[in-house]
Design a protein around this motif. Sequence first.
Motif, short mmCIF file in Angstrom:
data_model
loop_
_atom_site.label_atom_id
_atom_site.label_comp_id
_atom_site.label_asym_id
_atom_site.label_seq_id
_atom_site.Cartn_x
_atom_site.Cartn_y
_atom_site.Cartn_z
N SER A 192 -10.15 4.21 13.66
CA SER A 192 -10.03 5.03 12.44
C SER A 192 -10.40 6.48 12.74
CB SER A 192 -10.99 4.54 11.36
OG SER A 192 -10.50 3.41 10.73
N LYS B 96 -8.97 -5.06 2.46
CA LYS B 96 -8.00 -5.26 1.37
C LYS B 96 -6.72 -5.86 1.96
CE LYS B 96 -10.75 -2.49 -1.03
NZ LYS B 96 -11.98 -3.12 -1.51
N SER C 75 -18.67 -0.53 8.32
CA SER C 75 -19.44 0.70 8.28
C SER C 75 -20.88 0.36 7.88
CB SER C 75 -18.83 1.63 7.24
OG SER C 75 -19.81 2.48 6.71
N ASP D 131 -0.97 4.30 2.74
CA ASP D 131 -2.13 3.79 3.48
C ASP D 131 -2.60 4.92 4.39
OD1 ASP D 131 -4.02 2.06 4.64
OD2 ASP D 131 -2.64 1.58 6.26
N ARG E 21 -21.49 0.46 4.30
CA ARG E 21 -20.82 -0.51 3.42
C ARG E 21 -20.86 -1.91 4.02
NH1 ARG E 21 -16.91 1.28 -0.10
NH2 ARG E 21 -16.96 -0.88 -0.77
N ASP F 239 -4.13 -3.43 3.21
CA ASP F 239 -4.44 -2.65 4.42
C ASP F 239 -4.16 -3.44 5.69
OD1 ASP F 239 -5.30 -0.32 3.20
OD2 ASP F 239 -7.38 -0.99 3.05
N LYS G 241 -1.75 2.67 13.39
CA LYS G 241 -2.41 2.16 14.60
C LYS G 241 -1.81 0.82 15.04
CE LYS G 241 -6.70 2.51 12.78
NZ LYS G 241 -6.52 3.42 11.64
N ARG H 52 -11.65 -3.13 13.57
CA ARG H 52 -12.10 -2.63 12.26
C ARG H 52 -13.49 -3.21 12.03
NH1 ARG H 52 -8.54 0.13 9.29
NH2 ARG H 52 -9.86 -0.03 7.45
N TYR I 127 -18.48 -4.58 2.68
CA TYR I 127 -17.05 -4.27 2.56
C TYR I 127 -16.18 -5.44 2.99
CZ TYR I 127 -12.72 -1.62 2.70
OH TYR I 127 -11.44 -1.17 2.46
N ASP J 228 0.89 -1.17 0.00
CA ASP J 228 0.00 0.00 0.00
C ASP J 228 0.92 1.21 0.00
OD1 ASP J 228 -1.90 1.94 0.24
OD2 ASP J 228 -3.08 0.89 1.76
N ASP K 91 -5.40 7.57 11.44
CA ASP K 91 -5.50 6.94 10.13
C ASP K 91 -4.43 5.86 9.99
OD1 ASP K 91 -7.35 8.98 8.69
OD2 ASP K 91 -5.81 10.20 9.65
N SER K 92 -4.71 4.92 9.13
CA SER K 92 -3.70 4.00 8.59
C SER K 92 -3.23 2.92 9.55
CB SER K 92 -2.47 4.78 8.08
OG SER K 92 -1.57 5.07 9.14
N GLY L 243 -16.46 7.12 8.34
CA GLY L 243 -17.03 6.29 7.27
C GLY L 243 -16.32 4.96 7.09
N HIS L 244 -15.16 4.75 7.76
CA HIS L 244 -14.43 3.49 7.64
C HIS L 244 -14.81 2.51 8.75
CE1 HIS L 244 -10.83 5.36 5.24
NE2 HIS L 244 -11.98 5.41 4.60
#
Length: 337
Positions: free
Chosen positions: A215, A273, A264, A131, A267, A276, A247, A261, A270, A128, A243-244, A219-220
């Motif tokens: 996050s 990935k 959302s 990221d 989503r 990630d 963490k 994680r 979802y 990534d 972010d990213s 929205g994530h």
Amino acid sequence: MPISILPFHQHAERAEFALQALRAGTRLARTVQRERVVQSAAKSDRSPVTVADYAVQAVVAGMLELQFPDERLMAEESSQALRAGSPVMASMVLDYVRSVMPEAQSSEIHRWLDLGCASGGPAYWVLDPVDGTKGFLRNDHYVVALAWIEAGQVILGGLGCPRLTPPGASGDCDASVVLAVRGEGAWITDLDGNRWQRMQVSRERRPEKARMLRSFEAGHTDEGLLDALARRLKCEAPPVRMDSQAKYARLALGEGELLFRLLSPARPDYCEKAWDQAAGSIVVEESGGRVTDLRGESLDFRRGRELTANLGVLASNGHLHAAALRALEALGANRRP
Ligand code: AMP
Ligand code: MG
């Protein structure tokens, strides 16, 4: 005590390559950010992509081609959106890549980017390039993440962390590189030096003392459910929003205990990935922590570019993993809505 040579016996050649690639990529992304090149475009999934995403991926893929020409790469970006997008952005990408590889041509950059199209196989790299692109655009946390996978297992992973100060470093050193090799621990040094220190998760066993890493982007994840989890576990400390995969590095340094994680609500379909999760997950595991999905299943990297067999991610210091899984089950967060 820090040590000054790369601390790995297994996979030493790949670890050395990962270190060089992460350093080059992280320095380049920092330069783009410092020069305030915040040119970004929206990809087909509406997520942002910047000059740094393309330039870092092209440079790392170009370095890989030189060092290990037969090894496959799975990386987030492709040349398609760059070729279809603004010529200003394409010319900036060319300039930044040339700052590292002076002879590079546009056609070569497209080819390097598209080396990242692997969707699996017996062994491959996962990258990534930036990221946490939204963090990058906010001048906040982001990382360059690179991992090596064999037979579906992450064997080596590293993070270039432009905003993570290694423990004990002086105030002017605000960037680090983290590297982990399966069975040989996770280690951190300042971005430009070789003062390797072993990373170790926190020993905290009391859920009420757990610090949650989450996050920055609402929205994530599912913020309401995160709050409910914190209440159920009686967490007293305020959550750290970042972010990213930085963490995961914080967790591996013992500066947090739980990282959820969640899906959302916008989503529900979802899938995480591979790029990630690959590098961050081995960093946590090799620091003594544990990483599973929200149902307690191992992350399955044999499924291609997405972790289609898994549901979200739970990373922890290990001691609090069972309590976190019980809380997820009690709140029904271990099922797809
Ligand atoms: P973070 O900075 O931890 O929020 O994670 C950043 C990553 O989240 C990005 O690299 C995206 O690939 C990924 N992402 C984008 N949309 C979502 C979503 N709806 N749920 C979970 N992750 C997402
Ligand atoms: Mg990412």
